[in-house]
Design an enzyme around this catalytic site. Structure first.
Site, PDB file in Angstrom:
ATOM      1  N   CYS A  46       0.837  -1.198   0.000  1.00 53.23           N
ATOM      2  CA  CYS A  46       0.000   0.000   0.000  1.00 53.23           C
ATOM      3  C   CYS A  46       0.874   1.251   0.000  1.00 53.23           C
ATOM      4  O   CYS A  46       1.304   1.716   1.056  1.00 53.23           O
ATOM      5  CB  CYS A  46      -0.929   0.001   1.208  1.00 53.23           C
ATOM      6  SG  CYS A  46      -2.037   1.422   1.238  1.00 53.23           S
ATOM      7  N   CYS A  48      -0.621   4.037   2.036  1.00 54.67           N
ATOM      8  CA  CYS A  48      -0.523   3.847   3.487  1.00 54.67           C
ATOM      9  C   CYS A  48       0.907   4.024   3.998  1.00 54.67           C
ATOM     10  O   CYS A  48       1.122   4.619   5.049  1.00 54.67           O
ATOM     11  CB  CYS A  48      -0.985   2.443   3.871  1.00 54.67           C
ATOM     12  SG  CYS A  48      -2.605   1.992   3.277  1.00 54.67           S
ATOM     13  N   ASP A  49       1.868   3.450   3.289  1.00 56.44           N
ATOM     14  CA  ASP A  49       3.230   3.342   3.798  1.00 56.44           C
ATOM     15  C   ASP A  49       4.264   4.178   3.051  1.00 56.44           C
ATOM     16  O   ASP A  49       5.423   4.225   3.453  1.00 56.44           O
ATOM     17  CB  ASP A  49       3.685   1.877   3.756  1.00 56.44           C
ATOM     18  CG  ASP A  49       2.800   0.980   4.591  1.00 56.44           C
ATOM     19  OD1 ASP A  49       2.225   1.464   5.579  1.00 56.44           O
ATOM     20  OD2 ASP A  49       2.679  -0.204   4.248  1.00 56.44           O
TER      21      ASP A  49
END
Length: 86
Positions: free
Chosen positions: A62, A65-66
């Site tokens: 992701c 996300c990261d």
């Protein structure tokens, strides 16, 4: 709501109410000012050694996300088309 949404009529203007048509016997219509589309995207893993072991410790699926964790670092992106780079 347990029924599936089978139709959406978006509001004509900003701040207006959207209409959702449910797949029930009454053909219920719900009105809401917010719609969250949760499409259930799922990751596809490569199946290489160490992939599972390092998930969350350098291996991610992701970028949204990261991605911030790897700012200004060299990374390798695996994926097809523009999707992998988004």
């Amino acid at each position: 709501v347990a029924e599936a949404v089978v139709g959406v009529e978006l509001a004509a203007g900003r701040g207006g109410a959207h209409t959702l048509l449910l797949n029930d016997t009454a053909r219920t219509e719900l009105r809401t000012r917010t719609i969250i589309m949760a499409t259930g995207a799922s990751s596809r893993w490569l199946g290489v050694d160490g992939e599972y072991q390092f998930r969350g410790a350098g291996v991610s699926t992701c970028a949204t996300c990261d991605g911030f964790l790897y700012r200004d670092q060299e990374v390798v992106v695996v994926g097809g088309g523009d999707t992998a780079m988004e």
